[in-house]
Write an enzyme that holds these catalytic residues in place. Structure first.
Site, PDB file in Angstrom:
ATOM      1  NE  ARG A  88      22.506 -88.307  10.156  1.00  0.00           N
ATOM      2  CZ  ARG A  88      23.110 -88.213  11.335  1.00  0.00           C
ATOM      3  NH1 ARG A  88      22.553 -88.702  12.399  1.00  0.00           N
ATOM      4  NH2 ARG A  88      24.260 -87.604  11.426  1.00  0.00           N
ATOM      5  NE  ARG A 127      29.182 -80.824  18.522  1.00  0.00           N
ATOM      6  CZ  ARG A 127      28.334 -81.450  17.713  1.00  0.00           C
ATOM      7  NH1 ARG A 127      27.111 -81.706  18.111  1.00  0.00           N
ATOM      8  NH2 ARG A 127      28.705 -81.801  16.516  1.00  0.00           N
TER       9      ARG A 127
HETATM   10  P1  AP5 Z   1      25.713 -87.321  14.786  1.00  0.00           P
HETATM   11  O1  AP5 Z   1      26.530 -87.524  15.992  1.00  0.00           O
HETATM   12  O2  AP5 Z   1      24.312 -87.748  14.785  1.00  0.00           O
HETATM   13  O3  AP5 Z   1      25.860 -85.798  14.376  1.00  0.00           O
HETATM   14  P2  AP5 Z   1      24.879 -84.783  13.645  1.00  0.00           P
HETATM   15  O4  AP5 Z   1      23.601 -85.249  13.106  1.00  0.00           O
HETATM   16  O5  AP5 Z   1      25.774 -84.118  12.672  1.00  0.00           O
HETATM   17  O6  AP5 Z   1      24.342 -83.889  14.751  1.00  0.00           O
HETATM   18  P3  AP5 Z   1      25.170 -83.219  15.878  1.00  0.00           P
HETATM   19  O7  AP5 Z   1      25.410 -84.173  16.976  1.00  0.00           O
HETATM   20  O8  AP5 Z   1      26.357 -82.547  15.265  1.00  0.00           O
HETATM   21  O9  AP5 Z   1      24.150 -82.055  16.316  1.00  0.00           O
HETATM   22  P4  AP5 Z   1      23.011 -82.055  17.423  1.00  0.00           P
HETATM   23  O10 AP5 Z   1      21.712 -81.759  16.736  1.00  0.00           O
HETATM   24  O11 AP5 Z   1      23.057 -83.231  18.308  1.00  0.00           O
HETATM   25  O12 AP5 Z   1      23.424 -80.736  18.197  1.00  0.00           O
HETATM   26  P5  AP5 Z   1      24.014 -80.548  19.680  1.00  0.00           P
HETATM   27  O13 AP5 Z   1      22.936 -80.760  20.682  1.00  0.00           O
HETATM   28  O14 AP5 Z   1      25.283 -81.274  19.836  1.00  0.00           O
HETATM   29  O15 AP5 Z   1      26.423 -88.046  13.542  1.00  0.00           O
HETATM   30  C1  AP5 Z   1      27.802 -87.923  13.304  1.00  0.00           C
HETATM   31  C2  AP5 Z   1      28.209 -88.835  12.156  1.00  0.00           C
HETATM   32  O16 AP5 Z   1      27.955 -90.212  12.516  1.00  0.00           O
HETATM   33  C3  AP5 Z   1      27.433 -88.642  10.850  1.00  0.00           C
HETATM   34  O17 AP5 Z   1      28.007 -87.633  10.055  1.00  0.00           O
HETATM   35  C4  AP5 Z   1      27.553 -90.026  10.223  1.00  0.00           C
HETATM   36  O18 AP5 Z   1      28.820 -90.219   9.619  1.00  0.00           O
HETATM   37  C5  AP5 Z   1      27.463 -90.961  11.421  1.00  0.00           C
HETATM   38  N1  AP5 Z   1      26.073 -91.370  11.714  1.00  0.00           N
HETATM   39  C6  AP5 Z   1      25.365 -91.109  12.852  1.00  0.00           C
HETATM   40  N2  AP5 Z   1      24.139 -91.642  12.779  1.00  0.00           N
HETATM   41  C7  AP5 Z   1      24.059 -92.254  11.567  1.00  0.00           C
HETATM   42  C8  AP5 Z   1      23.023 -92.969  10.896  1.00  0.00           C
HETATM   43  N3  AP5 Z   1      21.800 -93.153  11.461  1.00  0.00           N
HETATM   44  N4  AP5 Z   1      23.283 -93.470   9.658  1.00  0.00           N
HETATM   45  C9  AP5 Z   1      24.489 -93.283   9.084  1.00  0.00           C
HETATM   46  N5  AP5 Z   1      25.501 -92.608   9.654  1.00  0.00           N
HETATM   47  C10 AP5 Z   1      25.285 -92.096  10.897  1.00  0.00           C
HETATM   48  O19 AP5 Z   1      24.317 -78.961  19.650  1.00  0.00           O
HETATM   49  C11 AP5 Z   1      25.341 -78.434  18.823  1.00  0.00           C
HETATM   50  C12 AP5 Z   1      25.999 -77.230  19.505  1.00  0.00           C
HETATM   51  O20 AP5 Z   1      25.053 -76.182  19.620  1.00  0.00           O
HETATM   52  C13 AP5 Z   1      26.508 -77.504  20.937  1.00  0.00           C
HETATM   53  O21 AP5 Z   1      27.681 -76.770  21.163  1.00  0.00           O
HETATM   54  C14 AP5 Z   1      25.369 -76.967  21.826  1.00  0.00           C
HETATM   55  O22 AP5 Z   1      25.857 -76.539  23.075  1.00  0.00           O
HETATM   56  C15 AP5 Z   1      24.855 -75.797  20.980  1.00  0.00           C
HETATM   57  N6  AP5 Z   1      23.436 -75.533  21.167  1.00  0.00           N
HETATM   58  C16 AP5 Z   1      22.413 -76.440  21.274  1.00  0.00           C
HETATM   59  N7  AP5 Z   1      21.230 -75.815  21.422  1.00  0.00           N
HETATM   60  C17 AP5 Z   1      21.500 -74.469  21.405  1.00  0.00           C
HETATM   61  C18 AP5 Z   1      20.705 -73.290  21.514  1.00  0.00           C
HETATM   62  N8  AP5 Z   1      19.378 -73.373  21.664  1.00  0.00           N
HETATM   63  N9  AP5 Z   1      21.315 -72.087  21.448  1.00  0.00           N
HETATM   64  C19 AP5 Z   1      22.665 -71.987  21.308  1.00  0.00           C
HETATM   65  N10 AP5 Z   1      23.474 -73.064  21.203  1.00  0.00           N
HETATM   66  C20 AP5 Z   1      22.897 -74.290  21.252  1.00  0.00           C
HETATM   67 MG    MG Z   2      24.269 -84.964  18.425  1.00  0.00          MG
END
Ligand code: AP5
Ligand code: MG
Ligand code: ZN
Length: 214
Positions: A88, A127
């Site tokens: 990250r 989501r």
């Molecule tokens: P983390 O869980 O990694 O969350 P994020 O990076 O904010 O990413 P998301 O999981 O929210 O998004 P995603 O890209 O996975 O999208 P998704 O497939 O779910 O991290 C959360 C927290 O943990 C951080 O803020 C931090 O505090 C901590 N953390 C984690 N890792 C860390 C690290 N390495 N270092 C430090 N802290 C860390 O899709 C999202 C939505 O969109 C869903 O509803 C899905 O159905 C929809 N969707 C997906 N694709 C499409 C499409 N093509 N069209 C329409 N809708 C779609």
């Molecule tokens: Mg995710």
């Protein structure tokens, strides 16, 4: 195959990682999922992490790096892995390179899922996730057949604590400031690939597979 998935919050890293797991039989290592499990279990790690996650800030490197190092030593990573949400920041990326180079299994691809910032807010506020099987839905883009119930397993759907508008805004800022520079980092290493992350989920997946050459 050893892959890192890059991309903003809501880009679809988790959605596509799950499809890669099914197709290639290699594990998804999502630091977000690992941390959320620790929070749900109420263990000390979870208690420490929750304060950061609820604010949309990164959990300290010292915590996250340890988790990933441990996870990578497990047997199921021998065939490869999909890192989702790690690294990250540059410090995490450097440690990862060091660990993998020491064991002669360097990363092969850093795949950036590219989505316009305006779309991300709606994806994240909409989501919903199955408590039982982890299947993801979106009340705007891919709703379940029955409200709050998983199509696959009948489990209950929940909304993530950090999917509130204010927290999402901070997560997007943190992404821009700390994580987006990794695109350049991996470009310089010659392993960056980019996939357009808007459109049909299965089409995006097909593009990912062709980029990965499989
Ligand atoms: P983390 O869980 O990694 O969350 P994020 O990076 O904010 O990413 P998301 O999981 O929210 O998004 P995603 O890209 O996975 O999208 P998704 O497939 O779910 O991290 C959360 C927290 O943990 C951080 O803020 C931090 O505090 C901590 N953390 C984690 N890792 C860390 C690290 N390495 N270092 C430090 N802290 C860390 O899709 C999202 C939505 O969109 C869903 O509803 C899905 O159905 C929809 N969707 C997906 N694709 C499409 C499409 N093509 N069209 C329409 N809708 C779609
Ligand atoms: Mg995710
Ligand atoms: Zn389910």
């Amino acid at each position: 195959m050893r892959i890192v998935l890059l991309g903003a919050p809501g880009a679809g890293k988790g959605t596509q990682a799950k499809k890669l797991v099914e197709k290639y039989g290699i594990p998804q290592i999502s630091t977000g999922d690992i941390l959320r499990k620790a929070v749900a279990d109420g263990n000390p790690l979870g208690k420490e992490a929750k304060a950061y996650m609820d604010k949309g800030e990164l959990v300290p490197d010292s915590v996250v790096i340890g988790l990933v190092k441990e996870r990578l030593t497990r047997d199921d990573c021998k065939k490869g892995f999909i890192l989702d949400g790690f690294p990250r920041n540059t410090a995490q990326a450097e440690v990862l390179d060091k660990v993998l180079n020491e064991t002669n299994i360097p990363l092969q691809v850093a795949l950036c899922v590219d989505v316009d910032m305006e779309i991300l807010m709606k994806r994240l506020t909409g989501r919903r996730t199955c408590r039982q099987c982890g299947q993801m839905y979106n009340i705007y883009f891919s709703p379940p057949q029955k409200e709050s119930v998983c199509d696959k397993c009948g489990g209950e759907l929940y909304q993530r604590d950090d999917d509130k508008e204010e927290t999402i805004r901070r997560r997007l800022e943190v992404y821009e400031a700390q994580t987006a520079p990794l695109i350049e980092y991996y470009k310089n290493k010659g392993i960056l690939k980019t996939v357009e992350g808007t459109g049909d989920i299965d089409e995006i997946f097909a593009n990912i597979c062709s980029i990965l050459g499989a």
